[in-house]
Design a protein around this motif. Structure first.
Motif, mmCIF file in Angstrom:
data_model
loop_
_atom_site.group_PDB
_atom_site.id
_atom_site.type_symbol
_atom_site.label_atom_id
_atom_site.label_comp_id
_atom_site.label_asym_id
_atom_site.label_seq_id
_atom_site.Cartn_x
_atom_site.Cartn_y
_atom_site.Cartn_z
ATOM 1 N N GLN A 55 -42.159 -51.035 -24.789
ATOM 2 C CA GLN A 55 -41.251 -51.303 -25.734
ATOM 3 C C GLN A 55 -39.757 -51.039 -25.229
ATOM 4 O O GLN A 55 -39.713 -50.563 -24.156
ATOM 5 C CB GLN A 55 -41.473 -49.864 -26.759
ATOM 6 C CG GLN A 55 -42.994 -50.064 -27.330
ATOM 7 C CD GLN A 55 -43.363 -48.729 -27.969
ATOM 8 O OE1 GLN A 55 -43.030 -47.827 -27.736
ATOM 9 N NE2 GLN A 55 -44.379 -48.830 -28.785
ATOM 10 N N THR A 56 -39.037 -51.811 -25.768
ATOM 11 C CA THR A 56 -37.536 -51.711 -25.533
ATOM 12 C C THR A 56 -36.917 -50.697 -26.640
ATOM 13 O O THR A 56 -37.090 -50.981 -27.804
ATOM 14 C CB THR A 56 -36.858 -53.252 -25.711
ATOM 15 O OG1 THR A 56 -37.517 -53.797 -24.635
ATOM 16 C CG2 THR A 56 -35.375 -53.036 -25.044
ATOM 17 N N THR A 57 -36.034 -49.892 -26.235
ATOM 18 C CA THR A 57 -35.302 -49.118 -27.102
ATOM 19 C C THR A 57 -33.797 -49.699 -27.361
ATOM 20 O O THR A 57 -33.550 -50.492 -26.873
ATOM 21 C CB THR A 57 -35.086 -47.425 -26.418
ATOM 22 O OG1 THR A 57 -34.124 -47.693 -25.343
ATOM 23 C CG2 THR A 57 -36.416 -47.170 -26.133
ATOM 24 N N SER A 58 -33.093 -48.854 -28.310
ATOM 25 C CA SER A 58 -31.753 -49.414 -28.705
ATOM 26 C C SER A 58 -30.844 -49.645 -27.358
ATOM 27 O O SER A 58 -29.955 -50.157 -27.392
ATOM 28 C CB SER A 58 -31.355 -48.513 -29.739
ATOM 29 O OG SER A 58 -31.281 -47.274 -29.332
ATOM 30 N N THR A 59 -31.229 -48.656 -26.624
ATOM 31 C CA THR A 59 -30.468 -48.511 -25.088
ATOM 32 C C THR A 59 -30.951 -49.693 -24.282
ATOM 33 O O THR A 59 -30.360 -49.676 -23.145
ATOM 34 C CB THR A 59 -30.534 -47.319 -24.519
ATOM 35 O OG1 THR A 59 -31.622 -46.724 -24.160
ATOM 36 C CG2 THR A 59 -29.914 -46.264 -25.420
ATOM 37 N N GLU A 60 -31.762 -50.482 -24.430
ATOM 38 C CA GLU A 60 -32.510 -51.456 -23.815
ATOM 39 C C GLU A 60 -33.143 -50.930 -22.582
ATOM 40 O O GLU A 60 -33.035 -51.887 -21.667
ATOM 41 C CB GLU A 60 -31.408 -52.503 -23.312
ATOM 42 C CG GLU A 60 -30.739 -53.210 -24.612
ATOM 43 C CD GLU A 60 -29.720 -54.374 -24.275
ATOM 44 O OE1 GLU A 60 -29.917 -54.705 -23.109
ATOM 45 O OE2 GLU A 60 -29.063 -54.640 -25.045
ATOM 46 N N GLU A 61 -33.606 -50.007 -22.526
ATOM 47 C CA GLU A 61 -34.634 -49.419 -21.510
ATOM 48 C C GLU A 61 -35.893 -49.621 -21.911
ATOM 49 O O GLU A 61 -36.326 -49.710 -23.129
ATOM 50 C CB GLU A 61 -34.371 -47.925 -21.376
ATOM 51 C CG GLU A 61 -33.089 -47.675 -20.680
ATOM 52 C CD GLU A 61 -32.871 -46.101 -20.453
ATOM 53 O OE1 GLU A 61 -32.468 -45.909 -19.266
ATOM 54 O OE2 GLU A 61 -33.093 -45.289 -21.274
ATOM 55 N N ASN A 62 -36.845 -50.038 -20.826
ATOM 56 C CA ASN A 62 -38.171 -50.281 -21.423
ATOM 57 C C ASN A 62 -39.140 -49.204 -21.146
ATOM 58 O O ASN A 62 -38.969 -48.539 -20.159
ATOM 59 C CB ASN A 62 -38.777 -51.529 -20.557
ATOM 60 C CG ASN A 62 -37.887 -52.684 -20.821
ATOM 61 O OD1 ASN A 62 -37.599 -53.060 -22.078
ATOM 62 N ND2 ASN A 62 -37.660 -53.483 -19.831
ATOM 63 N N TYR A 63 -39.828 -48.777 -21.912
ATOM 64 C CA TYR A 63 -40.720 -47.980 -21.703
ATOM 65 C C TYR A 63 -42.430 -48.241 -22.126
ATOM 66 O O TYR A 63 -42.575 -48.936 -22.729
ATOM 67 C CB TYR A 63 -40.640 -46.749 -22.992
ATOM 68 C CG TYR A 63 -39.260 -45.962 -22.727
ATOM 69 C CD1 TYR A 63 -39.509 -44.697 -21.977
ATOM 70 C CD2 TYR A 63 -38.227 -46.714 -23.111
ATOM 71 C CE1 TYR A 63 -38.031 -44.037 -21.915
ATOM 72 C CE2 TYR A 63 -36.930 -45.768 -23.025
ATOM 73 C CZ TYR A 63 -37.114 -44.305 -22.086
ATOM 74 O OH TYR A 63 -35.737 -43.778 -22.108
ATOM 75 N N ILE A 64 -43.192 -47.673 -21.234
ATOM 76 C CA ILE A 64 -44.716 -47.688 -21.320
ATOM 77 C C ILE A 64 -45.307 -46.563 -22.244
ATOM 78 O O ILE A 64 -44.942 -45.473 -21.987
ATOM 79 C CB ILE A 64 -45.328 -47.602 -19.945
ATOM 80 C CG1 ILE A 64 -44.556 -48.888 -19.126
ATOM 81 C CG2 ILE A 64 -46.785 -47.896 -20.028
ATOM 82 C CD1 ILE A 64 -45.240 -48.800 -17.461
ATOM 83 N N SER A 65 -45.998 -47.194 -23.267
ATOM 84 C CA SER A 65 -46.706 -46.224 -23.826
ATOM 85 C C SER A 65 -48.212 -46.541 -23.879
ATOM 86 O O SER A 65 -48.625 -47.669 -23.854
ATOM 87 C CB SER A 65 -46.357 -46.045 -25.458
ATOM 88 O OG SER A 65 -46.470 -47.374 -26.103
ATOM 89 N N LYS A 66 -49.042 -45.487 -23.954
ATOM 90 C CA LYS A 66 -50.309 -45.625 -23.601
ATOM 91 C C LYS A 66 -51.040 -46.201 -25.155
ATOM 92 O O LYS A 66 -50.948 -45.545 -25.936
ATOM 93 C CB LYS A 66 -51.112 -44.432 -23.143
ATOM 94 C CG LYS A 66 -50.387 -44.170 -21.495
ATOM 95 C CD LYS A 66 -51.240 -42.963 -21.175
ATOM 96 C CE LYS A 66 -50.172 -42.650 -19.881
ATOM 97 N NZ LYS A 66 -50.651 -41.147 -19.419
ATOM 98 N N GLU A 67 -52.005 -46.685 -24.835
ATOM 99 C CA GLU A 67 -52.936 -47.260 -25.875
ATOM 100 C C GLU A 67 -54.279 -46.828 -25.798
ATOM 101 O O GLU A 67 -54.940 -46.093 -25.055
ATOM 102 C CB GLU A 67 -52.875 -48.936 -26.063
ATOM 103 C CG GLU A 67 -51.547 -49.347 -26.295
ATOM 104 C CD GLU A 67 -51.056 -49.197 -27.740
ATOM 105 O OE1 GLU A 67 -51.711 -49.285 -28.639
ATOM 106 O OE2 GLU A 67 -49.845 -48.654 -27.731
ATOM 107 N N GLN A 68 -55.127 -46.927 -26.974
ATOM 108 C CA GLN A 68 -56.388 -46.385 -26.919
ATOM 109 C C GLN A 68 -57.466 -46.831 -25.863
ATOM 110 O O GLN A 68 -58.225 -46.135 -25.130
ATOM 111 C CB GLN A 68 -57.248 -46.966 -28.219
ATOM 112 C CG GLN A 68 -58.567 -46.124 -28.502
ATOM 113 C CD GLN A 68 -58.624 -44.521 -28.502
ATOM 114 O OE1 GLN A 68 -57.560 -44.000 -29.099
ATOM 115 N NE2 GLN A 68 -59.512 -44.064 -28.100
ATOM 116 N N ASN A 69 -57.284 -48.217 -25.576
ATOM 117 C CA ASN A 69 -58.156 -48.695 -24.391
ATOM 118 C C ASN A 69 -58.092 -47.962 -23.079
ATOM 119 O O ASN A 69 -58.781 -47.871 -22.340
ATOM 120 C CB ASN A 69 -57.907 -50.189 -24.318
ATOM 121 C CG ASN A 69 -58.504 -51.030 -25.270
ATOM 122 O OD1 ASN A 69 -59.385 -50.496 -25.945
ATOM 123 N ND2 ASN A 69 -58.223 -52.357 -25.270
#
Length: 88
Positions: A55-69
């Motif tokens: 995901q990209t935030t409003s500050t244009e930094e990319n973040y990884i978030s974990k999903e169910q799989n």
């Protein structure tokens, strides 16, 4: 490479900056031959397997978030075990 990246991801918070994750994978392996591109390929595979979202935030930094799989694979112990389980 995916198994190494998976181990590192297993030891991180639920949300982590992509750049920090890449550095952690490279540091974890203590291997100067691993490149950003190697880790990036693993990130793309994890997105394909729906282990993570980037995901990209409003500050244009990319973040990884974990999903169910991801959590299912973590219970099974590895990416390979998860893939084998999904094929059955």
């Amino acid at each position: 490479m995916e198994e190494v990246a998976f181990k590192v991801l297993s030891q991180t918070q639920d949300v982590i900056k992509v750049d920090n994750f890449v550095r952690q994978v490279i540091d974890f392996t203590n291997n100067s031959e691993i490149t950003y591109e190697d880790v990036r390929e693993s990130i793309f595979k994890f997105m394909f397997y729906k282990f993570i979202k980037v995901q990209t935030t409003s500050t244009e930094e990319n973040y990884i978030s974990k999903e169910q799989n991801f959590y299912q694979a973590k219970e099974l112990g590895s990416v390979g075990s998860w893939l084998k389980h999904k094929r059955v």
